[in-house]
Design a protein around this motif. Structure first.
Motif, PDB file in Angstrom:
ATOM      1  N   PHE A 134     -12.940   1.035   9.292  1.00 56.98           N
ATOM      2  CA  PHE A 134     -13.462   0.812   7.112  1.00 56.98           C
ATOM      3  C   PHE A 134     -11.618   0.479   6.654  1.00 56.98           C
ATOM      4  O   PHE A 134     -11.298  -1.052   6.151  1.00 56.98           O
ATOM      5  N   SER A 135     -10.771   1.018   7.438  1.00 56.09           N
ATOM      6  CA  SER A 135      -9.653   1.173   6.565  1.00 56.09           C
ATOM      7  C   SER A 135      -8.527  -0.417   7.152  1.00 56.09           C
ATOM      8  O   SER A 135      -7.965  -0.934   6.570  1.00 56.09           O
ATOM      9  N   GLU A 136      -8.767  -0.699   8.631  1.00 55.99           N
ATOM     10  CA  GLU A 136      -7.945  -2.142   8.922  1.00 55.99           C
ATOM     11  C   GLU A 136      -9.008  -3.343   8.281  1.00 55.99           C
ATOM     12  O   GLU A 136      -8.199  -4.031   8.614  1.00 55.99           O
ATOM     13  N   MET A 137     -10.302  -3.161   8.005  1.00 59.95           N
ATOM     14  CA  MET A 137     -11.487  -4.539   7.105  1.00 59.95           C
ATOM     15  C   MET A 137     -10.223  -4.272   6.201  1.00 59.95           C
ATOM     16  O   MET A 137     -10.239  -5.280   5.573  1.00 59.95           O
ATOM     17  N   TRP A 138     -10.070  -3.544   5.223  1.00 65.37           N
ATOM     18  CA  TRP A 138      -9.529  -3.224   3.719  1.00 65.37           C
ATOM     19  C   TRP A 138      -8.289  -4.082   3.960  1.00 65.37           C
ATOM     20  O   TRP A 138      -8.155  -4.904   3.175  1.00 65.37           O
ATOM     21  N   TYR A 139      -7.355  -3.294   5.065  1.00 66.94           N
ATOM     22  CA  TYR A 139      -5.929  -3.529   4.448  1.00 66.94           C
ATOM     23  C   TYR A 139      -6.072  -5.279   5.676  1.00 66.94           C
ATOM     24  O   TYR A 139      -4.896  -5.435   4.897  1.00 66.94           O
ATOM     25  N   GLY A 140      -6.999  -5.868   6.380  1.00 70.16           N
ATOM     26  CA  GLY A 140      -6.590  -7.522   6.498  1.00 70.16           C
ATOM     27  C   GLY A 140      -6.783  -8.107   5.668  1.00 70.16           C
ATOM     28  O   GLY A 140      -6.440  -9.043   5.217  1.00 70.16           O
ATOM     29  N   VAL A 141      -8.014  -7.920   5.195  1.00 70.39           N
ATOM     30  CA  VAL A 141      -8.334  -8.455   3.690  1.00 70.39           C
ATOM     31  C   VAL A 141      -7.438  -8.810   2.013  1.00 70.39           C
ATOM     32  O   VAL A 141      -7.054  -9.675   1.775  1.00 70.39           O
ATOM     33  N   ILE A 142      -7.187  -7.348   2.231  1.00 67.49           N
ATOM     34  CA  ILE A 142      -5.896  -7.397   0.790  1.00 67.49           C
ATOM     35  C   ILE A 142      -4.559  -7.775   1.553  1.00 67.49           C
ATOM     36  O   ILE A 142      -3.889  -8.750   0.133  1.00 67.49           O
ATOM     37  N   LEU A 143      -4.257  -7.789   2.662  1.00 70.27           N
ATOM     38  CA  LEU A 143      -2.858  -8.563   2.781  1.00 70.27           C
ATOM     39  C   LEU A 143      -3.532  -9.647   2.584  1.00 70.27           C
ATOM     40  O   LEU A 143      -2.197 -10.236   2.196  1.00 70.27           O
ATOM     41  N   TRP A 144      -4.333 -10.498   3.648  1.00 70.59           N
ATOM     42  CA  TRP A 144      -4.128 -11.504   3.008  1.00 70.59           C
ATOM     43  C   TRP A 144      -4.543 -12.395   1.978  1.00 70.59           C
ATOM     44  O   TRP A 144      -3.653 -13.821   0.906  1.00 70.59           O
ATOM     45  N   THR A 145      -4.782 -11.732   0.323  1.00 71.80           N
ATOM     46  CA  THR A 145      -5.558 -11.685  -0.524  1.00 71.80           C
ATOM     47  C   THR A 145      -4.290 -11.276  -1.465  1.00 71.80           C
ATOM     48  O   THR A 145      -3.486 -12.453  -2.018  1.00 71.80           O
ATOM     49  N   ALA A 146      -2.673 -10.691  -1.394  1.00 71.56           N
ATOM     50  CA  ALA A 146      -1.679 -10.282  -1.610  1.00 71.56           C
ATOM     51  C   ALA A 146      -0.619 -12.058  -1.931  1.00 71.56           C
ATOM     52  O   ALA A 146      -0.301 -12.153  -1.823  1.00 71.56           O
ATOM     53  N   VAL A 147      -0.542 -11.897   0.064  1.00 70.61           N
ATOM     54  CA  VAL A 147      -0.002 -12.465   1.067  1.00 70.61           C
ATOM     55  C   VAL A 147       0.045 -14.645  -0.173  1.00 70.61           C
ATOM     56  O   VAL A 147      -0.020 -15.144  -1.045  1.00 70.61           O
TER      57      VAL A 147
END
Length: 135
Positions: free
Chosen positions: A34-47
């Motif tokens: 879950f944390s990997e998926m969440w971090y991946g999506v939030i990273l691309w959202t921020a970028v």
């Protein structure tokens, strides 16, 4: 040529998501936890949010540099580009990752990119339409 790797493949192969353990998923770019998926999506959202807001802030800085009060507008635009993903993006990314985890699916890096950029694009469209409604 066979040695050439596409631009999108280079971006997706950066493996920016921290791993808790060795890859127990199918391949190196799969996100299982879950944390990997969440971090991946939030990273691309921020970028992608910064990619949308940075040109707007630069344009505002260039055009409003002589105005007495509006010269500070680029700071507000950049803050919106940072605070938006840190508030709403965190929640929607957690919802997406939660659905994937509850369904027992893994997420590939391309899906995280699509969800992250999609969130920023939806915010961009909604913000633009809201401004047009006030005119």
């Amino acid at each position: 040529m066979q040695g050439d790797v596409g631009f999108a493949q280079q971006i997706l192969s950066l493996n920016l998501v921290p791993r808790k353990r060795l890859s127990s998923c199918g391949n190196d770019t799969s996100l299982c936890d879950f944390s990997e998926m969440w971090y991946g999506v939030i990273l691309w959202t921020a970028v992608s949010s910064l990619i949308f807001h940075l040109p707007a802030a630069l344009l505002a800085l260039f055009t409003l540099r002589r105005h007495k009060v509006a010269r500070f507008m680029p700071i507000a635009i950049l803050l919106m580009g940072i605070i938006g993903p840190l508030t709403g993006g965190v929640l929607t990314s957690a919802a997406i990752a939660g659905v994937y985890k509850a369904a027992g699916k893994t997420m590939i890096s391309l899906e995280a990119l699509v969800f992250g950029v999609g969130q920023s694009f939806c915010i961009f469209v909604i913000s633009f339409l809201r401004i047009l409604a006030t005119l």
